[in-house]
Motif scaffolding. Structure first.
Motif, mmCIF file in Angstrom:
data_model
loop_
_atom_site.group_PDB
_atom_site.id
_atom_site.type_symbol
_atom_site.label_atom_id
_atom_site.label_comp_id
_atom_site.label_asym_id
_atom_site.label_seq_id
_atom_site.Cartn_x
_atom_site.Cartn_y
_atom_site.Cartn_z
ATOM 1 N N ASP A 45 0.830 -1.216 0.000
ATOM 2 C CA ASP A 45 0.000 0.000 0.000
ATOM 3 C C ASP A 45 0.856 1.256 0.000
ATOM 4 N N ASN A 46 1.925 1.245 0.835
ATOM 5 C CA ASN A 46 2.797 2.416 0.910
ATOM 6 C C ASN A 46 3.481 2.689 -0.414
ATOM 7 N N LEU A 47 3.965 1.622 -1.051
ATOM 8 C CA LEU A 47 4.644 1.796 -2.335
ATOM 9 C C LEU A 47 3.676 2.371 -3.358
ATOM 10 N N MET A 48 2.446 1.844 -3.378
ATOM 11 C CA MET A 48 1.459 2.338 -4.342
ATOM 12 C C MET A 48 1.105 3.781 -4.035
ATOM 13 N N ALA A 49 1.032 4.111 -2.733
ATOM 14 C CA ALA A 49 0.685 5.485 -2.357
ATOM 15 C C ALA A 49 1.779 6.464 -2.759
ATOM 16 N N GLU A 50 3.053 6.027 -2.704
ATOM 17 C CA GLU A 50 4.129 6.912 -3.126
ATOM 18 C C GLU A 50 4.089 7.139 -4.634
#
Lengths: 205, 178
Positions: A45-50
């Motif tokens: 999720d964090n990678l996609m959010a970045e």
């Protein structure tokens, strides 16, 4: 009888502590297992959010099978980034392939009408430190941000700040650089075709 | 030695590793010291391994839960603390023969020494391989990173040079004292 007594006399401490430490580990595992599981999903999720900063949450849209030349077939999880007002802000999917050291797993993001790449992040890789693992650095990754969602080409020399379908390779790590380009090339266009067939890309949204 | 060389590519993993080792060292020394009268000589190694392995697994789970990035960076080297000679050696040489207070002090002292050496290696390798300390750039922009120092070869060379330096200092002291 005395043999059993002797056996217990000698080993009671070991048996008791095995039970005790076994219990201790079970408690520790039970307490932290949900957190460890959550960390894994949070990482994606964090990678996609970045990659897609406008998105408030990510919805799993579907799973696709992509045939690629290097391996049989790969399962791709496609996520849709949804903004606070419910707008589609772009797509993100996982993709993998072989680099110099071993498998490279990427998260790739595309804008909402599948015209421009929004970037990629490395989920896991074992490329050589200092050489191949520069695929994680921003100067290399930056070349993909805004690049057209078409077949990309790897160049040995060039200006990495120029955004087009030419990707400048990392000096001393051509294989790793080529691997990233191949992974994106092998998944992007087949995925777009499948999404069009499913009607996910009609109406510019 | 193997975890020492593998985790010292930068300061952060080196320090995390040190803290994990200190935790295991203290816990195992405390437990072993408090049950030292019950230990049977021929079963003591089994007991040591059981105790150390339990605490290492707890440390490993803790890192996975609270510091997932660090846990990923350290990879298999956290579970490998189980076979770390320092911990086994202190359990045998100190904790199984001495009282609680001495065992705790011994663990702290040994842990501090381990931390210092790991951090010195980590700082040297991080500066020369990335031009940064604790991921904060310290070298001038014109500095060309020595990528080789991040690889195992860098660890061997740095460690070798440090040991040579120590030997030189010790030798000099011996000659001035004589």
């Amino acid at each position: 009888m005395s043999k059993i007594k002797y056996f217990i006399q000698q080993s009671w401490l070991l048996i008791a502590s095995s039970l005790f430490f076994g219990l201790l580990l079970a408690i520790a595992d039970a307490a932290w297992a949900p957190m460890i599981e959550a960390n894994k999903t949070k990482e994606l999720d964090n990678l996609m959010a970045e990659l897609l900063p406008d998105a408030k949450k990510f919805q799993l849209v579907g799973q696709f099978q992509i045939e690629s030349p290097s391996r049989q077939s790969e399962q791709i999880n496609l996520y849709k980034g949804v903004s606070a007002s419910g707008q589609n802000t772009g797509w993100a999917f996982n993709a993998s392939g072989f680099g110099f050291g071993g498998e490279i797993e990427l998260v790739v993001a595309i804008d909402n009408d599948f015209k421009k790449i929004a970037g990629f992040k490395v989920l896991s890789s074992i490329e050589t430190p200092g050489f191949g693992d520069q695929i994680k650095l921003s100067w290399y990754r930056g070349q993909f941000i805004g690049a057209p969602a078409e077949q990309l080409q790897l160049e040995r020399t060039g200006n990495p700040e120029k955004i087009d379908d030419q990707i400048v390779a990392i000096t001393g790590a051509t294989i790793s650089s080529q691997a990233v380009v191949n992974i994106i090339n092998n998944t992007l266009l087949p995925l777009r075709t499948q999404m069009q067939q499913k009607g996910l890309l009609t109406g510019g949204n | 030695m193997c975890p020492t060389l593998a985790v010292t590519a930068a300061l952060k993993p080196a320090l995390t590793m040190s803290v994990a080792v200190i935790f295991v060292l203290i816990c195992s020394n405390v437990v072993i010291s408090s049950i030292r009268h019950l230990l049977k000589p021929h079963l003591r190694i089994l007991m040591f391994t059981l105790i150390i392995a339990s605490f290492v697994t707890i440390a490993d789970l803790f890192l996975k839960a609270y510091l997932p990035n660090m846990s990923e960076a350290l990879g298999p080297y956290v579970p490998l603390i189980i076979v770390n000679c320092i911990i086994m050696c202190r359990a045998e040489a100190c904790a199984s023969k001495n009282g609680l207070v001495i065992s705790i002090l011994d663990a702290l002292g040994m842990g501090a020494g381990f931390t210092i050496s790991l951090c010195v290696l980590g700082v040297i390798r991080e500066i020369l391989s990335t031009g940064a300390v604790w991921e904060i750039p310290v070298m001038p922009k014109s500095f060309v990173p020595w990528a080789a120092l991040r690889m195992p070869v860098g660890a061997f060379i740095t460690l070798g040079l440090l040991i040579a330096l120590m030997n030189l200092i010790i030798k000099k002291r011996a000659t001035t004292a004589a």
